[in-house]
Every structure is written in structure tokens, then in C-alpha cells.
Design an enzyme around this catalytic site. Structure first.
Site, short mmCIF file in Angstrom:
data_model
loop_
_atom_site.label_atom_id
_atom_site.label_comp_id
_atom_site.label_asym_id
_atom_site.label_seq_id
_atom_site.Cartn_x
_atom_site.Cartn_y
_atom_site.Cartn_z
N HIS A 1 45.50 10.79 -14.18
CA HIS A 1 44.90 9.46 -14.16
C HIS A 1 43.60 9.43 -14.97
O HIS A 1 42.58 8.91 -14.52
CB HIS A 1 44.65 9.01 -12.71
CG HIS A 1 45.89 9.03 -11.87
ND1 HIS A 1 46.93 8.14 -12.06
CD2 HIS A 1 46.28 9.86 -10.86
CE1 HIS A 1 47.89 8.39 -11.20
NE2 HIS A 1 47.53 9.45 -10.46
N SER B 1 22.75 21.03 6.29
CA SER B 1 21.62 21.25 5.37
C SER B 1 21.15 22.69 5.51
O SER B 1 20.86 23.15 6.62
CB SER B 1 20.46 20.30 5.68
OG SER B 1 19.28 20.69 5.02
N GLN B 2 21.08 23.40 4.39
CA GLN B 2 20.61 24.79 4.43
C GLN B 2 19.20 24.86 4.98
O GLN B 2 18.91 25.61 5.90
CB GLN B 2 20.68 25.39 3.01
CG GLN B 2 20.41 26.89 2.96
CD GLN B 2 18.95 27.28 2.96
OE1 GLN B 2 18.53 28.15 3.71
NE2 GLN B 2 18.14 26.64 2.15
N CYS C 1 9.20 20.45 -7.16
CA CYS C 1 7.82 20.92 -7.19
C CYS C 1 7.53 21.86 -6.02
O CYS C 1 8.14 21.76 -4.96
CB CYS C 1 6.86 19.74 -7.12
SG CYS C 1 7.04 18.59 -8.49
#
Length: 665
Positions: free
Chosen positions: A583, A427-428, A2
Site C-alpha cells: 500500500h 517509562s524508563q 539539555c
């Protein structure tokens, strides 16, 4: 994700049409974040309060249908879809109301919001601003999630409140009205302050949020608060003298003067840069109250009955207006991908000197880092992937064990962190909620905390003991691109600085430093693959899934490439460690499933060749990324598509290899 925006003009006349356009443009600047609906709230004409339609239909005497305060109810407009749909709807509605758009306000507070649905489908009733009641006594815009909203909702329903939306946000304005009514009944209306209501609401809320409150009981005032989500205050003083535009040095000045000014709240700096460069990054548990043109800041503490007043210094925004314009590019992400030669140059400028690396933010702490029992990289999403790309090189040069932690998982597990650890937070924005919570946890446990962020003055930059600013420039595209490559380069330089005292690695260090200098030109070269990658993307439009295999340094590239496809193309994609192919994942391979294999020249090259052969044997639809000149060595040309990229030092190759994967979505 938001977006929230608010605008308040004080002692300067602004027409309603102007106020509307400021709010709309604020939302347009936040459009890149992604959203499905939008809304705004402004004031009605004070001389003719509008009676809500619902109230008219209920009948009753005229007095009962008047608002419970002395002004007209604020006007709320909400619309599903694009911002331009909201704009058309608002102008259509105000025409129908015969609302005077040329009316001038010397003081006016408006709020706006773009919503990305989390609680409830996209619809006008679930859009923000959310309201307390039919008279809009309290209005709220919200970014984040209220985790205890169900308990609060049940309590409010028992007290007679009716809910209209499916959102978690609606409990906030209704809780504000409940608190207001309760205090007013106990102490009298004149003693209830706006900040008193909001701090009591904060006391009840759990979760992460940034909130802006507007209330008909407190006209021309705004209150903002945050816990975990980003919120910015922008300040623009207006005057006729030659110093117009030079703004306040600190918030203390704002609490005293009555000069004409405009104030802005936003969840992103890019929405205020066209108005002012003076801003304040609001900290967790701060309550910022704008009243009579003055700004007061209170620090909320759940253990205290009354919040304490605090003073904060304003910062000067380094961003330019041109940075929030797309120019000739189709979208911001494309622009930022093509800015990477410049962003990498800026990231390294002044830090590579005389065949050495100088990181001013770390130099006083290098000895402590070198004596750490381990280094822990902590991040989320793209930032985590960048740290993962840097881990092998840091281990090689420093000889210190390096572990990786997703911030949310570290908190969920309450993983052990010790005083002898160095925790590196990536963190940008410097405002990533989970990363900041993990930072608080590491600080409580006594670790040395290092920040790697793109935002000077961010919460991460302020709360860590030391750190490095990556200097990638403004990043507006919600899918991080240039910050990712700059983060890798910064952490490579950190590895060089930490390992500078080891004689055995000097030749290796010198080779890396030489390749760092040439990296921007190599990035420019790989950007020429833009057209080729667009063709590849078009050939994959009808596919439902994509696998990306990487190994060694390029395991991170596989994760990040797959993440970009998820974020931008909205298609399932999965980055996988090639060593784990047998795997389980090998069972998925057939002639319809596209698979990207990253096989550039490094210590894992021969292993990746083996992977290609096994996928070819299963008739996989192969796309192989290799170093220039290696096309004939990576697989049968007739059955796979080959992308050739420039070769650089192995630890820097992820910077080159990610760019075609950034372009392709």
C-alpha cells in the site's frame, strides 16, 4: 536533551579550582545526553568587582559603572562545542583575568549546563547560563521549552529589556529581574525574597522546564524548580566522625542544622552518584531553595498567592559509581547492550516461582485489571515500542482488548479514558514529560493507573496506583537498550499474571515461563553477532535511508530498530508493518535501498516469506533476520544477507531480534 548541574558547598572550604572541577565533572556525566554547547557560572573575587567590558566602553561616571548590588558580578563562561572546549576556554579566561583559583570559599554556589539547540543555533550567546543583564543580576540554566516565551519577550522589550540570544530561556532571567525590580520599588529591597521572585516567575511561564536560578542579589543561594522536566537534589553531609557520609533521612533536618555539607542539583542521577547516594526527586511545581546551608521546599499553586511549605523524605540511590563508568567498552550504549543478559536476569529474579509469576506491585490490583473493559498502554518512543511488542501476548492471555496510545497524541486528542479502563504507563526514567501529563489526565478520568518504570521513587512510580519496577539497572546511554528488553519481559510477566486464572491458556503459560528462564543465555548467544553486525553497519555507511519490515510481534522490533538507527547513526530509517508493504512502500524499492526484513519463526513466518519474494522481485537490497537453520528458506542467498538468531517463544522473540539492530548503529 539539555543537562543541568549545580553545586553548593556550605561551611566547608573549597578552592575555586575544586569548584570548577566539580562543575566540569558534573557536565561530563551528562555528556551522553547529547549537546552542542556548554557553560558555567561561578563567583568573582568579592574584593575587586569586574566592570563588564560593555559598561566600560559606554563611558560615564565611575559610580554609574558599578554593579547595582554590593558584590562582584558572577562570572559566566559559555562555549560552543564539547565540554573540553569549555574547560580550555575557562582556564584561559581566568588566566587572562588573573583570577585566583586557589581562593577558598566556605560557601559558594555554581551552576552549569549542556545545551542541545532548539531555539537558536549553537553559539556562546545562545548557550546557558542565560543572563538578565550586563551585571548578571539573575542567571538561569534551563532544560525544557517555554511555549509562551514570544509573548513574554514582547512584554519585556516594551519595558526596556534588550535581548541578545535567540533562545526561549533568556526571557526567564529577564523576567526575574523585572519581577525583582517591581517588588523592590513597591515594597523595598529588604522585603524581596529569592523564592518570592522565582514563584512569581513560575506564575508567568508556560511549557515544560527544570530551572536553576543564581542571583548576585542573593549570594550563596540557589533556587531550583520544575514542571515536566526531571530535576534531582543530592545531599552530602560532611563531618569528622565515623558516620561521615551517612546523610539525612528527610529534608526537614536540612532546614535546621548548620553542619558542613555539599548540595547538588542535576537533571540526572548519574551526575551525583559519585558524590552522594542521598537524593530527592523534585516534583512538579516544587520550589527548592538552598540558603545558609538549609533546604526549604515550597509547593507552587497558581491559584494561591503564596506557596505552601512541604516536607519530603530523601531516597537512597541504588546506583553504584561503577555503573557510570564505561569500563572496557567504547561507549555507554555498547556497555549497556552487553549488560542485557544480566539486566534480564535481574528483572526476573524473585518473580518466577514454582512455575508461576509473582509481581508484588500488582497482586492487590489483579482482580480489578481482569475486570477492565480495556487495557491502554501509554508511552513515548522506545517505551511505546516495548508496549507494542507486549500487546499481542497480553490480549491472548487476558482476553481483554488492548489499545496503544502515544502520550502526546492522547493529550492532543483528549482521547476518552473511562473509570473501567486500566492505563499502563511505560517509562524508563519515570520522568518522561508527555507520559506524566497523560498520567494526570488518566487519573482525572478515574482509570486504574499502572506504572512500568526503571526508576524507584520517580514521579511515575509515586503517582500511579500500582506498578512494576523493571530492575534493568542504571541506563546512561541516551538511546535506551537494556531498558527496552527488560520492559518487554516485565510486560510479558504482567500478561502471565493477569491471565493466570484462565485454564485454557495454562499450557501456553508454562511454555513461556520455561523460555523466560533461558532468555538471558539466548541473549548472550545473539550478542556474539556483534562483529558481524559491525561489518553490516560499515557496508551501509554511504546509504541515505533504511527500511525495516516487521509483522506481528516484530512490528515493534521494526519500529524500535529504525528508531535506534535514527538516534545513533543520524540516518533516515523507517520501521514499517509488512502487511502494509503493497500500500505504498513497495514503490520505494530498488537495488540501492537497503531493507531489513524480520522473518523469525512465528505465526507470520509464511507471510514474511512472501514479503521477501516480492522485495526480491523488485531487486531490493535485502537483509533478512531469521531463526537459526532457516537461512535457506527465506530467500535467494546470492541476493540477500542473512542474520540468524536463536529461536525462543514467539512473544519473547522481540527481545532476541532487537539486539542485532541495537548493535548495528
Amino acid at each position: 536533551m539539555c543537562g543541568i548541574f549545580a553545586y553548593l558547598n556550605y561551611n566547608v572550604g573549597r578552592e575555586r579550582r575544586y569548584i570548577l572541577e566539580v562543575l566540569f565533572n558534573g557536565l561530563r556525566r551528562l555528556e551522553y545526553r547529547g549537546y552542542d554547547s556548554a557553560g558555567i557560572a561561578i563567583d568573582a573575587d568579592l574584593c575587586s568587582p569586574a566592570i563588564p567590558k560593555k559598561e566600560k566602553e559606554n563611558g560615564g561616571d565611575e559610580e554609574a559603572r558599578r554593579p547595582p548590588y554590593g558584590s562582584a558580578p558572577p562570572l559566566v563562561f559559555r562555549q560552543e562545542g564539547k565540554i573540553e572546549s569549555l574547560v580550555r576556554s575557562v582556564y584561559s579566561d581566568v588566566d587572562a583575568m588573573d583570577l585566583n583559583l586557589e581562593q577558598s570559599f566556605s560557601v559558594h554556589a555554581g551552576i552549569a549546563h549542556t545545551r542541545w539547540a532548539t531555539h537558536g543555533v549553537p553559539s556562546p550567546r545562545n548557550s546557558h547560563p542565560q543572563s538578565s543583564d550586563a551585571w548578571n543580576e539573575f542567571l538561569v540554566v534551563h532544560n525544557g521549552i517555554i511555549t509562551n516565551y514570544e509573548v513574554l519577550k514582547e512584554t519585556l522589550i516594551r519595558h526596556g529589556f534588550t535581548f541578545e540570544s535567540e533562545t526561549d530561556t533568556e526571557v526567564i532571567p529577564k523576567l526575574a529581574k523585572f519581577v525583582f525590580d517591581k517588588i523592590r520599588d513597591e515594597e523595598g529591597e529588604q522585603t524581596v525574597t529569592f523564592s518570592q521572585v522565582v514563584t512569581e516567575v513560575m506564575r508567568q511561564l508556560e511549557g515544560a522546564y527544570a530551572l536553576i536560578f543564581k542571583s548576585a542579589h542573593y549570594p550563596n543561594e540557589l533556587i531550583a524548580c520544575k514542571r515536566g522536566s526531571t530535576l534531582i537534589l543530592g545531599v552530602k553531609e560532611l563531618s569528622d566522625d565515623k558516620n561521615s557520609g551517612k546523610l539525612f533521612h528527610d529534608v526537614k533536618a536540612l532546614t535546621k542544622d548548620e553542619k558542613p555539607k555539599e548540595l547538588f542539583f542535576s537533571s540526572d542521577l548519574c551526575a551525583i552518584v559519585e558524590h552522594t547516594k542521598n537524593y530527592l526527586a523534585i516534583e512538579d511545581n516544587e520550589v527548592v531553595h538552598i540558603k545558609d546551608g538549609c533546604v526549604s521546599i515550597l509547593k507552587f499553586d497558581s491559584g494561591r498567592e503564596k506557596p505552601a511549605s512541604v516536607q519530603r523524605a530523601l531516597s537512597v540511590l541504588e546506583m553504584e559509581v561503577e555503573q557510570i563508568k564505561k569500563g572496557n567498552y567504547d561507549h555507554f550504549m555498547q556497555k549497556e547492550i552487553h549488560e542485557q543478559p544480566h539486566s534480564l536476569t535481574t528483572t526476573m529474579r524473585g518473580r518466577l516461582k514454582d512455575n508461576s509469576v509473582v509481581l508484588g506491585g500488582l497482586k492487590d490490583h489483579l482482580k480489578t485489571i481482569r475486570h477492565s473493559r480495556r487495557i491502554i498502554f501509554i508511552g513515548c518512543g522506545t517505551s511505546y515500542n516495548a508496549a507494542l511488542a507486549a500487546r499481542p501476548f497480553l490480549e491472548e492471555l487476558s482476553g481483554i482488548p488492548v489499545s496503544m496510545e502515544l502520550a502526546s497524541d492522547l493529550l492532543d486528542r483528549q482521547g476518552p479514558i473511562y473509570r473501567e479502563d486500566t492505563a499502563v504507563f511505560v517509562s524508563q526514567s519515570g520522568e518522561t514529560a508527555d507520559t506524566l501529563l497523560a498520567l494526570e489526565y488518566a487519573l482525572e478520568n478515574g482509570a486504574l493507573c499502572v506504572g512500568v518504570t526503571n526508576t524507584v521513587g520517580s514521579t511515575l512510580a509515586r503517582k500511579t496506583h500500582c506498578g512494576v519496577h523493571i530492575n534493568a539497572g542504571c541506563e546512561i546511554g541516551v538511546a535506551s537498550t537494556k531498558a527496552y528488553t527488560s520492559q518487554i519481559v516485565v510486560m510479558a510477566m504482567m500478561a502471565l499474571a493477569i491471565g493466570a486464572d484462565r485454564i485454557s491458556t495454562q499450557a501456553r503459560r508454562q511454555d513461556i515461563i520455561n523460555d523466560l528462564s533461558s532468555l538471558p543465555s539466548k541473549v548472550s548467544e545473539v550478542l556474539k553477532l556483534d562483529g558481524e553486525m559491525r561489518d553490516l553497519a560499515e557496508s551501509l555507511i554511504q546509504t541515505q535511508s533504511l527500511l525495516v519490515f516487521g509483522r506481528g510481534y516484530n512490528y515493534a522490533t521494526a519500529l524500535e530498530g529504525a528508531l535506534k538507527v535514527k538516534e545513533v547513526a543520524l540516518m533516515h530509517s523507517e520501521g514499517m508493518l509488512a502487511g502494509e508493504m503493497k500500500h505504498g512502500p513497495l514503490a520505494l524499492v530498488d537495488e540501492t535501498l537497503p531493507i531489513i526484513v524480520i522473518a523469525t519463526r512465528d505465526a507470520c513466518f509464511s507471510k514474511q516469506q512472501s514479503v521477501i519474494q516480492q522485495l526480491h522481485a523488485r531487486k531490493g537490497r535485502l537483509i533478512v533476520m531469521c531463526s537459526k537453520g532457516d537461512a535457506s528458506t527465506v530467500g535467494p542467498m546470492e541476493s540477500c544477507r542473512v542474520i540468524e538468531v536463536p529461536q525462543v517463544a514467539d512473544c519473547l522473540q522481540p527481545v532476541i531480534n532487537i539486539i542485532p539492530l541495537q548493535v548495528s548503529p
